[in-house]
Design a protein around this motif. Structure first.
Motif, PDB file in Angstrom:
ATOM      1  N   ARG A   1       0.831  -1.195   0.000  1.00 48.27           N
ATOM      2  CA  ARG A   1       0.000   0.000   0.000  1.00 48.27           C
ATOM      3  C   ARG A   1       0.869   1.251   0.000  1.00 48.27           C
ATOM      4  O   ARG A   1       2.008   1.216   0.473  1.00 48.27           O
ATOM      5  CB  ARG A   1      -0.864   0.049   1.266  1.00 48.27           C
ATOM      6  N   PRO A   2       0.328   2.387  -0.467  1.00 49.15           N
ATOM      7  CA  PRO A   2       1.056   3.650  -0.307  1.00 49.15           C
ATOM      8  C   PRO A   2       1.246   3.936   1.186  1.00 49.15           C
ATOM      9  O   PRO A   2       0.360   3.649   1.997  1.00 49.15           O
ATOM     10  CB  PRO A   2       0.125   4.691  -0.950  1.00 49.15           C
TER      11      PRO A   2
ATOM     12  N   HIS B   1       1.291   6.088   4.452  1.00 45.18           N
ATOM     13  CA  HIS B   1       0.636   7.299   4.958  1.00 45.18           C
ATOM     14  C   HIS B   1       1.697   8.360   5.260  1.00 45.18           C
ATOM     15  O   HIS B   1       2.712   8.065   5.906  1.00 45.18           O
ATOM     16  CB  HIS B   1      -0.156   6.979   6.226  1.00 45.18           C
TER      17      HIS B   1
ATOM     18  N   ALA C   1       9.155   6.856   3.119  1.00 43.90           N
ATOM     19  CA  ALA C   1       8.617   7.636   2.003  1.00 43.90           C
ATOM     20  C   ALA C   1       8.778   9.112   2.318  1.00 43.90           C
ATOM     21  O   ALA C   1       8.461   9.558   3.428  1.00 43.90           O
ATOM     22  CB  ALA C   1       7.149   7.307   1.791  1.00 43.90           C
TER      23      ALA C   1
END
Length: 200
Positions: free
Chosen positions: A124-125, A127, A147
């Motif tokens: 998943r990306p 958060h 990220a």
């Protein structure tokens, strides 16, 4: 030491009432709706460090006072033994141990963080969070995927990140095991009491 949400919520409510502030005043100060604020003040919602920090700023006290019921009192030095610290909830599943809870007038907030390995998060990306200032993260054990806006970095034990935390950033544990890291959250030089820091 791990304060319960009910204890902390009661301290917030008592201080708010002593200062003559309404629940609506506090909801605005913490960036929550009135219903969200009242849920957290009642001790029924997750008390994130962001929420506590913003409450403390509005109430004019150190965030640690909300957690333990007394202000930090050390000024020379503070020793925190390995594996200990003041437990603070900032993100579901993450364990945060504050490493300088009793030192007053801190210029930063140091934590030992344990991020759980969650298989569902791997594809998943990540958060992204934002908080004014800067942050240093040093990986102690395990692996981390970090990220930063459009960039992804894979880290392992011994790696260090230093970044502008006012820009979108986030991390998850990878490699099938938890990731333990030292996180030092540095307050902005122009620390504005009305803005505070925003850490989910």
């Amino acid at each position: 030491m791990k304060p319960t949400p009910a204890e902390v919520g009661n301290r917030i409510r008592s201080l708010r009432e002593d200062l003559g502030l309404s629940a609506d005043d506090m909801a605005k100060a913490t960036g929550r709706s009135l219903d969200e604020y009242l849920t957290q003040e009642s001790g029924k919602g997750e008390l994130s460090f962001t929420f506590l920090y913003k409450c403390a700023r509005r109430l004019g006290i150190d965030v640690i006072e909300l957690l333990i019921g007394e202000p930090p009192h050390l000024s020379g030095y503070e020793l925190t033994r390995g594996g200990t610290g003041l437990s603070i909830c900032r993100r579901t599943g993450f364990e945060y141990l504050h490493q300088a809870a009793f030192f007053k007038n801190k210029l930063c907030e140091p934590f030992i963080v344990t991020a759980p390995f969650v298989p569902e998060e791997q594809d998943r990306p990540i958060h992204l969070s934002y908080h004014r200032g800067q942050e240093l993260d040093y990986v102690i054990s395990g692996q981390m995927r970090f990220a930063f806006e459009g960039h992804i970095e894979e880290l392992k034990a011994g790696d260090t990140l230093y970044y502008d935390s006012g820009r979108g950033h986030g991390m998850i544990a990878t490699g099938g095991e938890p990731c333990v890291f030292l996180a030092i959250v540095l307050k902005p030089a122009d620390d504005d009491p009305d803005e505070g820091i925003d850490i989910p």
